[in-house]
Design a protein around this motif. Sequence first.
Motif, short mmCIF file in Angstrom:
data_model
loop_
_atom_site.label_atom_id
_atom_site.label_comp_id
_atom_site.label_asym_id
_atom_site.label_seq_id
_atom_site.Cartn_x
_atom_site.Cartn_y
_atom_site.Cartn_z
N PRO A 7 0.89 -1.15 -0.11
CA PRO A 7 -0.12 0.07 -0.04
C PRO A 7 0.94 1.34 0.09
CG PRO A 7 -0.75 -1.51 1.61
CD PRO A 7 0.47 -2.08 1.16
N LEU A 8 0.29 2.26 -0.53
CA LEU A 8 1.09 3.47 -0.74
C LEU A 8 0.76 4.79 -0.07
CD1 LEU A 8 3.86 4.69 -2.16
CD2 LEU A 8 2.21 5.41 -3.97
N PHE A 9 1.32 5.26 0.60
CA PHE A 9 0.92 6.54 1.26
C PHE A 9 1.69 7.72 1.14
CE2 PHE A 9 -1.76 6.82 5.67
CZ PHE A 9 -2.08 8.14 5.30
N PRO A 10 1.15 8.46 0.18
CA PRO A 10 2.03 9.78 -0.34
C PRO A 10 1.56 10.91 0.81
CG PRO A 10 0.42 9.04 -2.01
CD PRO A 10 0.04 8.39 -0.84
N LEU A 11 2.90 11.49 1.38
CA LEU A 11 2.77 12.61 2.47
C LEU A 11 3.40 13.91 1.99
CD1 LEU A 11 3.28 10.38 5.48
CD2 LEU A 11 1.15 11.56 4.93
N ASN A 12 3.23 14.95 2.32
CA ASN A 12 4.04 16.11 2.27
C ASN A 12 5.30 16.25 3.37
OD1 ASN A 12 2.80 17.33 0.08
ND2 ASN A 12 1.12 17.78 1.63
N THR A 13 6.04 14.92 3.26
CA THR A 13 7.10 15.11 4.27
C THR A 13 7.96 13.69 3.65
OG1 THR A 13 7.61 14.78 6.32
CG2 THR A 13 6.06 13.20 5.90
N VAL A 14 9.25 13.80 3.93
CA VAL A 14 10.00 12.56 3.89
C VAL A 14 10.32 11.80 4.97
CG1 VAL A 14 12.38 12.13 2.92
CG2 VAL A 14 11.23 14.12 2.07
N LEU A 15 9.99 10.40 4.90
CA LEU A 15 10.24 9.66 6.00
C LEU A 15 11.60 8.89 5.77
CD1 LEU A 15 9.29 7.64 8.44
CD2 LEU A 15 8.23 6.35 6.96
N PHE A 16 12.42 8.61 6.81
CA PHE A 16 13.67 7.97 6.58
C PHE A 16 13.67 6.84 7.61
CE2 PHE A 16 14.60 12.70 6.31
CZ PHE A 16 15.29 12.68 5.17
N PRO A 17 14.55 5.67 7.25
CA PRO A 17 14.58 4.63 8.14
C PRO A 17 14.93 5.12 9.45
CG PRO A 17 15.76 4.38 5.88
CD PRO A 17 15.27 5.93 5.98
N SER A 186 23.30 9.44 9.67
CA SER A 186 22.88 10.10 8.64
C SER A 186 21.43 10.29 8.31
CB SER A 186 23.49 9.13 7.12
OG SER A 186 22.72 8.05 7.14
N TYR A 187 20.76 9.22 8.77
CA TYR A 187 19.25 9.51 8.73
C TYR A 187 18.55 10.41 9.91
CZ TYR A 187 18.98 5.86 5.03
OH TYR A 187 19.23 5.10 3.88
N ARG A 202 16.56 14.55 -1.38
CA ARG A 202 18.00 14.28 -1.94
C ARG A 202 18.94 13.61 -0.91
NH1 ARG A 202 20.73 19.71 -2.24
NH2 ARG A 202 21.88 19.28 -0.31
N LEU A 203 18.62 13.77 0.49
CA LEU A 203 19.61 13.17 1.39
C LEU A 203 18.76 11.71 1.36
CD1 LEU A 203 19.64 15.82 4.10
CD2 LEU A 203 21.60 14.92 2.61
N LEU A 204 17.58 11.23 1.38
CA LEU A 204 16.96 10.04 1.35
C LEU A 204 17.78 9.21 0.21
CD1 LEU A 204 15.08 8.01 2.78
CD2 LEU A 204 13.44 9.08 0.91
N GLN A 205 17.74 9.81 -0.92
CA GLN A 205 18.19 9.23 -2.21
C GLN A 205 19.62 8.94 -2.71
OE1 GLN A 205 15.11 10.98 -4.50
NE2 GLN A 205 16.77 11.94 -5.76
#
Length: 246
Positions: A7-17, A186-187, A202-205
Amino acid sequence: MTTVRLPLFPLNTVLFPGLVLPLNVFEERYRAMMRALLKTPEDEPRRFAVVAIRDGHEVAESAPGMPDPTARIERGPAAGFGTDPAKAFHSVGCVADAATIRERADGTFEVLATGTTRVRLLSVDASGPYLVAELRELAEEPGDEAGALAEGVLRSFRQYQKRLAGARERSLSTAAELPDEPSVVSYLVAAAMMLDIPTKQRLLQAPDVSFRLRDELKLLRRETAILRSLPSLPAAELTRGPTSLN
């Protein structure tokens, strides 16, 4: 690399591990997703993927508004994301493991999840009640000199924290509370810094941990220099942000 369908949950934020994601789920498409996740056997993780929105709206409009009060309201799993939802999202996201999914009396949900693994978005299926994505898991490569870079990032991050906290030492994390494993550093730093979504993305990828840490060193030095000329700001919490309203 392994391919998964989630399932895909699009958000106006970046989630990091490793980072915590609280959600207040009220839209029907995401409520349907949570109901499906609750059917997952107790001994299996309740996983979904989070991607940052590049172009679109986290919450679909529920009533006509400006500039056209007669505009037709979009409905369905892809509402707000155009005819090709995959183009509305950044291509790298993060798998989230929902430790807590609590349904309220009104049918909305309170969710607490944690980021686990980076994934690349391959395709999006909008044929069901919620978006489902085909994803490829991304390897976590250390790169060169990750350990030394992590030490430098932590030193710079403490200076950055002091500036955010107005140099009030009691509001800062102690050295014992900060990790020393390079990928975790880093995360954590990427999530804690006051950065816009494109920069966090950019940092996530980043291709490897060392590349991310080098980028963070530059950002920390730049942001700390800027903060020297600004009034005191409240320190950002390190492990979770405000609850996303969905």
